[in-house]
Design an enzyme around this catalytic site. Structure first.
Site, mmCIF file in Angstrom:
data_model
loop_
_atom_site.group_PDB
_atom_site.id
_atom_site.type_symbol
_atom_site.label_atom_id
_atom_site.label_comp_id
_atom_site.label_asym_id
_atom_site.label_seq_id
_atom_site.Cartn_x
_atom_site.Cartn_y
_atom_site.Cartn_z
ATOM 1 N N SER A 160 57.829 40.410 44.389
ATOM 2 C CA SER A 160 58.459 41.701 44.738
ATOM 3 C C SER A 160 59.378 41.388 45.895
ATOM 4 O O SER A 160 59.134 40.302 46.763
ATOM 5 C CB SER A 160 57.843 42.848 44.760
ATOM 6 O OG SER A 160 58.636 43.874 45.529
ATOM 7 N N TYR A 173 51.452 47.100 49.919
ATOM 8 C CA TYR A 173 51.974 46.434 48.546
ATOM 9 C C TYR A 173 52.952 45.422 49.033
ATOM 10 O O TYR A 173 52.800 44.415 48.576
ATOM 11 C CB TYR A 173 52.951 47.490 47.785
ATOM 12 C CG TYR A 173 53.612 47.010 46.587
ATOM 13 C CD1 TYR A 173 52.914 46.823 45.387
ATOM 14 C CD2 TYR A 173 54.891 46.786 46.850
ATOM 15 C CE1 TYR A 173 53.711 46.626 44.165
ATOM 16 C CE2 TYR A 173 55.703 46.254 45.909
ATOM 17 C CZ TYR A 173 54.836 46.103 44.517
ATOM 18 O OH TYR A 173 55.573 45.761 43.371
HETATM 19 P P1 NDP Z 1 52.705 49.223 35.682
HETATM 20 O O1 NDP Z 1 52.409 50.237 36.671
HETATM 21 O O2 NDP Z 1 53.870 49.994 34.548
HETATM 22 O O3 NDP Z 1 51.804 48.349 35.058
HETATM 23 C C1 NDP Z 1 50.749 47.931 36.030
HETATM 24 C C2 NDP Z 1 49.814 47.163 35.060
HETATM 25 O O4 NDP Z 1 48.765 46.654 36.068
HETATM 26 C C3 NDP Z 1 49.278 47.873 34.114
HETATM 27 O O5 NDP Z 1 48.900 47.479 32.867
HETATM 28 C C4 NDP Z 1 47.870 48.401 34.780
HETATM 29 O O6 NDP Z 1 46.727 48.973 33.852
HETATM 30 C C5 NDP Z 1 47.547 47.257 35.525
HETATM 31 N N1 NDP Z 1 46.516 47.490 36.438
HETATM 32 C C6 NDP Z 1 46.623 48.358 37.558
HETATM 33 N N2 NDP Z 1 45.453 48.265 38.384
HETATM 34 C C7 NDP Z 1 44.529 47.465 37.697
HETATM 35 C C8 NDP Z 1 43.111 47.304 37.802
HETATM 36 N N3 NDP Z 1 42.509 47.747 39.021
HETATM 37 N N4 NDP Z 1 42.609 46.323 36.815
HETATM 38 C C9 NDP Z 1 43.519 46.076 35.900
HETATM 39 N N5 NDP Z 1 44.517 46.346 35.437
HETATM 40 C C10 NDP Z 1 45.334 47.244 36.613
HETATM 41 O O7 NDP Z 1 53.741 48.103 36.736
HETATM 42 P P2 NDP Z 1 54.909 47.288 36.229
HETATM 43 O O8 NDP Z 1 55.088 46.926 34.908
HETATM 44 O O9 NDP Z 1 56.113 47.925 36.913
HETATM 45 O O10 NDP Z 1 54.581 45.904 37.183
HETATM 46 C C11 NDP Z 1 54.333 44.621 36.856
HETATM 47 C C12 NDP Z 1 54.367 43.624 38.005
HETATM 48 O O11 NDP Z 1 55.713 43.844 38.271
HETATM 49 C C13 NDP Z 1 53.749 44.182 39.237
HETATM 50 O O12 NDP Z 1 52.902 43.162 39.729
HETATM 51 C C14 NDP Z 1 54.552 44.739 39.955
HETATM 52 O O13 NDP Z 1 54.138 44.873 41.459
HETATM 53 C C15 NDP Z 1 55.807 43.874 39.802
HETATM 54 N N6 NDP Z 1 57.217 44.464 40.010
HETATM 55 C C16 NDP Z 1 57.549 45.584 39.197
HETATM 56 C C17 NDP Z 1 58.849 46.071 39.732
HETATM 57 C C18 NDP Z 1 59.404 47.114 38.990
HETATM 58 O O14 NDP Z 1 60.568 47.631 39.123
HETATM 59 N N7 NDP Z 1 58.893 47.770 37.728
HETATM 60 C C19 NDP Z 1 59.520 45.421 40.642
HETATM 61 C C20 NDP Z 1 58.931 44.205 41.257
HETATM 62 C C21 NDP Z 1 57.653 43.837 41.038
HETATM 63 P P3 NDP Z 1 46.591 50.443 33.317
HETATM 64 O O15 NDP Z 1 47.945 50.687 32.750
HETATM 65 O O16 NDP Z 1 45.484 50.270 32.674
HETATM 66 O O17 NDP Z 1 46.755 51.371 34.624
#
Ligand code: NDP
Length: 252
Positions: A160, A173
């Site tokens: 990020s 984070y």
């Molecule tokens: P979302 O919150 O939409 O999705 C996150 C995913 O991680 C979900 O599938 C969630 O599962 C899973 N997750 C969270 N906690 C756990 C856990 N304890 N065990 C297993 N799975 C877990 O996030 P994004 O799609 O936006 O983010 C994806 C990646 O991209 C992340 O690493 C984020 O930090 C990074 N990122 C995103 C940005 C953005 O603008 N969207 C910008 C920069 C980085 P569940 O749905 O079941 O909760």
């Protein structure tokens, strides 16, 4: 470390770029992980869908199957509470069913509390570190023997912009994302010249997901890019067109 802003608008992945590859994706049930898992399947991969919420994993499983892509596999795993034995069970099941792993996308993450370091609770810090840092470490460590069995394996970590340069009120984070960059670099350096495994990281940049909406509740989601716009970069780093790329950081 090299930072690359990729212009992949002209990148044309082969339709069968990931044919016969076994690729594990964490957080495959929602957001970026969901879109990328489907894209990997579309390009021929058997995708191992890892995540916390079984219904979400089942829904993407059904979508992949309905599209006629290779049948995926579901492995529910809560990265917050999982202990070493749970990871071992996952790895044993993958070995039994597939024998090797060709790709690993560390995508799952928590946003956590948006607050100052002074106000960050120890509990929320530890929870976030478990999901965002300790989980990618253990999963990588445990899967390395199966990744070594692949002729050309790729590991992608998710960063990020706040992990590249810390920013006020992004707390645990931001720190966790910096740790992912370093874990990627350390691993890439260890694997360079000694294996056919490469490790790189992607900072997706602002992308329309639940996490983005949680971080910026006042933002109009329609001005934020879609998860699908990231597909070329995630395909490039997972497939055979990036074999020479190791230890690098990319921006989506
Ligand atoms: P979302 O919150 O939409 O999705 C996150 C995913 O991680 C979900 O599938 C969630 O599962 C899973 N997750 C969270 N906690 C756990 C856990 N304890 N065990 C297993 N799975 C877990 O996030 P994004 O799609 O936006 O983010 C994806 C990646 O991209 C992340 O690493 C984020 O930090 C990074 N990122 C995103 C940005 C953005 O603008 N969207 C910008 C920069 C980085 P569940 O749905 O079941 O909760």
């Amino acid at each position: 470390m090299t930072t690359k802003a990729m212009d992949l608008t002209t990148y044309q992945p082969k339709k069968d770029l990931l044919k016969n590859k076994i690729i594990a994706v964490t957080g495959a049930g929602a957001g970026i992980g969901r879109a990328i898992a489907k894209a990997y399947a579309k390009h021929g991969a058997t995708v191992i869908l890892i995540g916390r919420t079984v219904e979400k994993l089942e829904s993407i499983y059904d979508e992949i199957e309905a599209a006629g892509y290779p049948q995926p596999a579901i492995f529910p795993l809560d990265l917050e509470t999982a202990i070493e034995a749970d990871y071992q069970q996952l790895v044993d099941a993958i070995e039994e069913n597939f024998g090797q792993v060709d790709g690993l996308l560390h995508n799952a993450a928590l946003l956590g509390e948006r607050t100052s370091i002074a106000s960050q609770t120890v509990k929320s810090w530890q929870k976030l570190m478990a999901v965002n840092v300790t989980a990618p470490f253990i999963l990588t460590k445990k899967l390395l023997p199966l990744l070594h069995k692949s002729p050309q394996a790729s590991i992608i970590f998710t960063g990020s912009s706040v992990g590249l340069k810390g920013r006020a009120y992004w707390g645990a984070y931001a720190v966790s994302k910096a740790a992912n960059e370093n874990l990627m670099q350390t691993l890439a350096d260890e694997l360079e010249e000694t294996s056919a495994i490469r490790a790189n990281s992607i900072n997706p940049g602002a992308t329309r997901t639940q996490m983005r909406a949680d971080a910026f509740p006042a933002e109009d989601p329609s001005v934020v890019k879609s998860t699908d716009s990231l597909i070329p970069l995630y395909l490039y780093l997972m497939g055979g067109d990036s074999l020479e790329i190791n230890g690098q950081q990319f921006n989506g």
